[in-house]
Design a protein around this motif. Structure first.
Motif, mmCIF file in Angstrom:
data_model
loop_
_atom_site.group_PDB
_atom_site.id
_atom_site.type_symbol
_atom_site.label_atom_id
_atom_site.label_comp_id
_atom_site.label_asym_id
_atom_site.label_seq_id
_atom_site.Cartn_x
_atom_site.Cartn_y
_atom_site.Cartn_z
ATOM 1 N N LEU A 40 0.934 -1.013 0.185
ATOM 2 C CA LEU A 40 0.025 0.045 -0.111
ATOM 3 C C LEU A 40 0.659 1.272 0.149
ATOM 4 O O LEU A 40 1.993 1.322 0.745
ATOM 5 N N ASP A 69 -6.251 2.543 6.374
ATOM 6 C CA ASP A 69 -6.410 2.497 4.841
ATOM 7 C C ASP A 69 -5.945 1.127 4.291
ATOM 8 O O ASP A 69 -6.623 0.643 3.393
ATOM 9 N N ALA A 70 -5.020 0.585 4.811
ATOM 10 C CA ALA A 70 -4.429 -0.695 4.610
ATOM 11 C C ALA A 70 -5.961 -1.957 4.785
ATOM 12 O O ALA A 70 -6.035 -2.937 3.961
ATOM 13 N N SER A 130 -8.885 -1.153 5.138
ATOM 14 C CA SER A 130 -10.226 -0.894 3.850
ATOM 15 C C SER A 130 -10.100 -1.463 2.767
ATOM 16 O O SER A 130 -10.916 -1.841 2.115
ATOM 17 N N TYR A 131 -8.738 -1.223 2.284
ATOM 18 C CA TYR A 131 -8.207 -1.587 1.014
ATOM 19 C C TYR A 131 -8.444 -3.135 1.001
ATOM 20 O O TYR A 131 -8.791 -3.762 0.057
ATOM 21 N N SER A 132 -7.968 -3.704 2.027
ATOM 22 C CA SER A 132 -7.972 -5.293 2.229
ATOM 23 C C SER A 132 -9.384 -5.869 2.009
ATOM 24 O O SER A 132 -9.510 -6.925 1.335
ATOM 25 N N LYS A 164 -12.082 -4.522 0.796
ATOM 26 C CA LYS A 164 -12.580 -4.264 -0.625
ATOM 27 C C LYS A 164 -12.113 -5.207 -1.385
ATOM 28 O O LYS A 164 -12.693 -5.547 -2.139
ATOM 29 N N LYS A 165 -10.788 -5.583 -1.491
ATOM 30 C CA LYS A 165 -10.246 -6.468 -2.459
ATOM 31 C C LYS A 165 -10.454 -7.843 -2.142
ATOM 32 O O LYS A 165 -9.596 -8.851 -2.701
#
Length: 318
Positions: A174, A188-189, A191-193, A195-196
């Motif tokens: 990230l 943020d990490a 949230s990204y994880s 989502k993906k």
């Protein structure tokens, strides 16, 4: 391209040889001294146990653990009327194995709720970033998707170093926004994880000075942020300990554990130390799982801790 089957075979069958090679200095410091003692002392008496205590302490095993090993061995000798010092030597190895067996607990990745979050902590120079790269590759070989979060905002070049390991380990890194603090980067990490649908998130942290109250409080803030992110939990708080620091690792573990709560330990640089005896102290005093042992810069230089192999490697030549 690395053959996955060959990699797994190496992991399964090569650990003993790996330990034997990397524990040479510890072996000399522990088993060679002990075997010399038992060769010189054919009689099992008070002097033998006093010298055994000295030998274990010199091998960087703390006094409490040393007394436990010696007292149990002495009781065994008295109860079974052992006269042969070499029979007692064999039992000594059994008692040392008993200390390590409870901390032989592998890290199990459960993905009921993605991502599985691993928070990496430890002081500067312990080998955190290198270990993260090895862990990421280890999980990649298990067909897990891995995201790395570089929340070490204090050390210059930390992001660039992790970026190199990310490429080598086939993991995602990230982007580290310099204006953000550590907690925001990890938020943020996560949230990204989610989502993906990333399987594993490994979060780096700054090299925490275990006696610095302000930095310890910031680490506590990181754990609170993770827990508040949609009720996410930290699945593993892994402390990285440098084997070369010997008994100082006990103080580090105590302070980190009291403040954060350590769930697993990885011990690095075991190839360059004669202080491997401290592993017995860590196991006996804290009973926290030792997940991995590692050394060197190769991405495959990370192995599951195995108590029996560790003992056998130390005493291999005796």
């Amino acid at each position: 391209m690395i053959n996955k089957q060959n990699f797994n075979i190496k992991k399964k069958h090569g650990f003993f040889n790996y330990l034997k090679k990397n524990l040479i200095r510890t072996t000399k410091n522990i088993s060679q001294e002990i075997i010399n003692l038992f060769k010189k002392k054919n009689i099992i008496d008070k002097e033998l146990f006093n010298k055994l205590k000295e030998t274990l302490i010199i091998a960087d095993i703390d006094i409490h653990t040393t007394n436990k090993i010696c007292n149990l061995t002495k009781k065994y000798a008295q109860k079974n009327k052992i006269q042969d010092s070499f029979k007692l030597y064999d039992y000594l190895k059994i008692e040392m194995l008993k200390i390590l067996l409870p901390v032989e607990v592998p890290l199990i990745i459960k993905n009921k709720k993605k991502p599985f979050i691993i928070l990496i902590i430890g002081v500067n120079g312990a080998g955190k970033t290198t270990t993260i790269g090895k862990l990421a590759y280890y999980f990649y070989k298990q067909n897990k998707s891995v995201l790395l979060a570089s929340s070490d905002t204090f050390r210059a070049g930390a992001y660039e170093q992790l970026s190199t390991w990310s490429k080598r380990s086939h993991s995602i890194l990230l982007e580290n926004y310099k204006k953000k603090d550590s907690s925001a980067i990890i938020f943020d990490a996560i949230s990204y994880s989610k989502k993906k649908q990333i399987d594993i998130l490994i979060a780096d942290t700054s090299g925490r000075l275990h006696n610095n109250i302000m930095l310890m409080e910031e680490l506590k803030k990181i754990t609170r942020v993770i827990k508040k992110n949609n009720n996410m939990c930290i699945d593993e708080v892994m402390l990285i300990l440098d084997a070369n620091i010997g008994q100082n690792s006990i103080n580090q573990l105590k302070i980190f554990h009291d403040n954060i709560g350590i769930t697993g330990i990885t011990i690095t640089k075991i190839d360059g130390t004669a202080k491997g005896g401290v592993i017995f102290s860590l196991a006996n005093k804290f009973n926290i799982p030792i997940r991995y042992l590692c050394s060197g810069e190769k991405i495959t230089d990370l192995n599951l801790f195995n108590a029996k192999n560790f003992i056998n490697a130390i005493f291999i030549n005796n």
